[in-house]
Design an enzyme around this catalytic site. Structure first.
Site, PDB file in Angstrom:
ATOM      1  N   ASP A  69       0.856  -1.182   0.000  1.00 17.98           N
ATOM      2  CA  ASP A  69       0.000   0.000   0.000  1.00 17.98           C
ATOM      3  C   ASP A  69       0.891   1.230   0.000  1.00 17.98           C
ATOM      4  O   ASP A  69       2.001   1.202   0.548  1.00 17.98           O
ATOM      5  CB  ASP A  69      -0.907   0.012   1.232  1.00 17.98           C
ATOM      6  CG  ASP A  69      -1.986  -1.057   1.188  1.00 17.98           C
ATOM      7  OD1 ASP A  69      -2.401  -1.436   0.076  1.00 17.98           O
ATOM      8  OD2 ASP A  69      -2.430  -1.489   2.259  1.00 17.98           O
ATOM      9  N   ASP A  73      -7.021  -1.147  -4.695  1.00 12.81           N
ATOM     10  CA  ASP A  73      -8.131  -0.749  -3.823  1.00 12.81           C
ATOM     11  C   ASP A  73      -8.981   0.332  -4.499  1.00 12.81           C
ATOM     12  O   ASP A  73     -10.209   0.329  -4.394  1.00 12.81           O
ATOM     13  CB  ASP A  73      -7.607  -0.228  -2.487  1.00 12.81           C
ATOM     14  CG  ASP A  73      -6.789  -1.258  -1.735  1.00 12.81           C
ATOM     15  OD1 ASP A  73      -7.055  -2.464  -1.866  1.00 12.81           O
ATOM     16  OD2 ASP A  73      -5.864  -0.846  -0.998  1.00 12.81           O
TER      17      ASP A  73
END
Length: 155
Positions: A112, A128
């Site tokens: 991330d 995402d």
């Protein structure tokens, strides 16, 4: 065929962004792009959304593979009944799920990096974003466009 190409482009963009973060930053390193609002922050997420189920990759992996197969089968089977917006929604969701699944299989965690610390306390990635865009497409279709199509059919 166009949807397969779009999935490949979206997964490619996701994987490229993760590769760039992985090869140019250290875990935990943050790069402020807009001070105290938007940063690039390298996080290794061993769970799912919002860091839930940390370290449970076996359960997450099985559930993700099942979801990918189910969505792909549904999209293929129902493609003639789904609107283009719904199809795009499922394509984006598939691309996001595949992008994060690639990380889990080959890295053991998901990279991330998108950190809107000014409005959100979680760090996320392009996969995402794709999933959220897909959900938004489906919601728009279901809440607004399907009703409009129904009203036009009733006339």
């Amino acid at each position: 065929m166009i949807y397969i190409v779009l999935i490949l482009i979206l997964v490619g963009a996701d994987q490229l962004s993760k590769y760039l973060i992985d090869t140019t930053m250290f875990e935990g390193e943050t790069l402020p792009l807009i001070t105290d609002f938007f940063h690039m922050t390298y996080v290794k997420n061993r769970g799912i959304a919002f860091g839930m189920f940390q370290g449970k990759l076996d359960i997450i992996g099985i559930a993700t593979i099942a979801a990918i197969v189910a969505i792909a089968c549904y999209l293929y089977k129902e493609k003639n009944r789904l609107s283009v917006i719904e199809q795009m929604g499922f394509v984006y969701i598939l691309a996001g799920a595949i992008g994060n699944m690639i990380d889990r299989v080959f890295r053991g965690y998901v990279i991330d990096m998108i950190d809107f610390r000014g409005i959100w306390s979680y760090v996320f990635n392009l996969a995402d974003v794709w999933i959220n865009i897909g959900v938004i497409f489906i919601l728009i279709d279901q809440l607004f466009l399907k009703k409009r199509r129904k009203n036009e059919e009733d006339k």
